[in-house]
Scaffold this active site. Structure first.
Site, short mmCIF file in Angstrom:
data_model
loop_
_atom_site.label_atom_id
_atom_site.label_comp_id
_atom_site.label_asym_id
_atom_site.label_seq_id
_atom_site.Cartn_x
_atom_site.Cartn_y
_atom_site.Cartn_z
N GLU A 47 -6.75 3.04 14.78
CA GLU A 47 -5.22 2.75 14.98
C GLU A 47 -4.97 1.84 13.63
OE1 GLU A 47 -3.64 4.51 16.41
OE2 GLU A 47 -4.68 5.05 18.36
N LEU A 293 7.52 6.80 1.47
CA LEU A 293 6.94 7.91 1.04
C LEU A 293 5.67 8.01 1.61
CD1 LEU A 293 7.32 10.56 -0.36
CD2 LEU A 293 6.38 9.39 -2.41
#
Ligand code: GFB
Length: 429
Positions: A47, A293
């Site tokens: 994670e 982005l």
């Protein structure tokens, strides 16, 4: 005197019996001298940083309720060190292992919500034997695969036999298990229990048994869900997660120097103490458009929603024109694609934050990511990447700073219908 007795008896606190420490109810009476109880946790190694921040919120709310309900004990949450996260791939900047929370967050601010301590402090204050810290118990939370197969989900908190050979915990002697433990070789546990778990985090309370265990660790804490997502308590914890002040200084200097942006001008000043913040929606932000982005693994894992760079450039151009701005700040995990994007945006000033050697060596990839997030959160208008938790954290920061929601919950997208479904998680005061 009590303090003295406490230290002398602490090592004799509890006894665990069989292989995995089950039937673990034999406790030394002298344990009553110590009221200190520690909760530790870790998260699935794959994670990322920003999901881990969400797991902290769940755990902090759990702690807060526990402290109110179980006043007999002095509860503390041990902050799990940030350890070699998968996305932190910068080389030649020294180790990115076992980083303390204080490197990224303002621990004083965290302490205004619940009592927390860094791992190194825990290791100093928790009784050890031969420089070995032996926790009382580790619960390894596991999903119930059956529920995922049938699609029928029910609350479950059931101790099961640990028969998974891939478990990273191994018994080395009676009442001593070794395991990864955030990379610390001097931490072991007296007992390990595997738990099939489905439910919200508050359901873990029954595993604590504070009359039996003094230190309890939950592994795979991401499996325990929020009690209530997006409530006032959620936002109070989120507001307590102020960043290390030096990270704000670095981001603010960049804003001032390159983006004509300061807190005074942008209406983004905040009180030093987050508990004194108030509901407001008058932030204007600096005169730039910011974009997160997200590329790399998203190009594969989220290919249905990730647009091409050419499409990104055209979405941004349109927005810059509409907002009458010519400054664009880009936060991204791909320098190559940043350069490609820049090539499509001639006529505009397109910037990204490039850390100095000092900043990268001191604050590592995690700190640079936070600086990117701070700069994005102070822009007049923000566009994020659909389903990225990195984007979500920027949106939350903007909610806290008091921007209008229309300037925040916007996404770059391949197919706008899909991206519109992301939802708006507005702040609750
Ligand atoms: O934070 P994170 O979980 O967000 O993981 P997602 C992305 C990591 O990539 C960040 C780096 O923690 C940073 O280290 N990164 C991404 C960036 N964008 C930027 C950026 O704009 N600037 C900088 N400096 N660094 C999840 C992943 O990513 O997406 C999961 O954690 C999985 O492992 C899933 O891959 C699909 O939510 O974007």
């Amino acid at each position: 005197l009590i303090n003295f007795a406490q230290t002398a008896n602490e090592n004799k606190f509890c006894d665990s019996s069989d292989e995995y420490g089950e039937n673990n109810n034999k406790c030394n009476v002298q344990s009553r001298y110590s009221r200190n109880r520690y909760i530790l946790y870790d998260v699935n190694p794959v994670e990322g940083f920003n999901l881990r921040r969400d797991v902290y919120i769940r755990t902090a709310v759990f702690m807060k309720n526990l402290i109110e309900e179980e006043k007999e004990f002095k509860w503390q949450l041990v902050l799990p060190p940030w350890d070699n996260l998968y996305h932190w791939q910068s080389k030649h900047i020294g180790s990115q292992a076992q980083l303390p929370w204080g490197l990224f967050f303002d621990v004083k601010s965290l302490l205004r919500y619940i009592p927390v301590i860094e791992m190194y402090q825990f290791l100093q204050e928790y009784p050890s034997e031969d420089e070995q810290t032996n926790l009382d118990i580790v619960y390894i939370l596991q999903n119930d695969e059956e529920m995922f197969k049938t699609g029928i989900f029910k609350d479950k908190n059931e101790i099961v036999k640990c028969n998974d050979k891939s478990l990273q915990f191994h018994k080395v002697e009676s009442k001593k298990f070794i395991g990864y433990f955030w990379g610390y070789h001097n931490i072991t546990s007296k007992a390990i229990k595997c738990v099939k778990y489905h439910g919200t985090v508050s359901y873990l309370k029954q595993n604590l048994k504070p009359n039996v265990y003094r230190s309890v660790m939950f592994d795979h804490m991401e499996i325990a869900l929020h009690d209530f997502y997006g409530t006032r308590e959620y936002w109070r914890v989120r507001r307590s997660m102020r960043y290390n002040s030096e990270l704000y200084d670095i981001a603010n200097e960049f804003r001032k120097k390159f983006l004509n942006s300061t807190n005074e001008r942008d209406n983004t000043n905040r009180p030093e103490d987050w508990t004194k913040e108030e509901n407001k929606r008058n932030a204007t932000g600096g005169p730039y458009l910011s974009v997160h982005l997200r590329r790399r693994d998203f190009l594969i894992g989220r290919s249905a929603t990730v647009p091409t760079i050419k499409s990104v450039a055209s979405q941004l151009k349109k927005k810059l024109k509409e907002l009458q701005l010519n400054l664009l700040f880009v936060a991204t995990d791909s320098v190559e694609e940043f350069n490609e994007l820049k090539g499509h945006l001639s006529g505009y000033i397109v910037l990204r934050f490039v850390p100095s050697d000092y900043v990268l060596n001191k604050f590592k990839d995690g700190g640079v990511a936070i600086i990117d997030q701070i700069i994005c959160s102070h822009a007049r208008y923000f566009m994020g990447t659909h389903e990225s938790t990195f984007t979500f954290r920027i949106q939350e920061d903007r909610e806290i700073l008091g921007f209008s929601t229309t300037t925040t919950f916007n996404y770059l997208c391949k197919d706008t219908k899909k991206c519109d479904s992301n939802g708006q998680w507005e702040i609750v005061w």
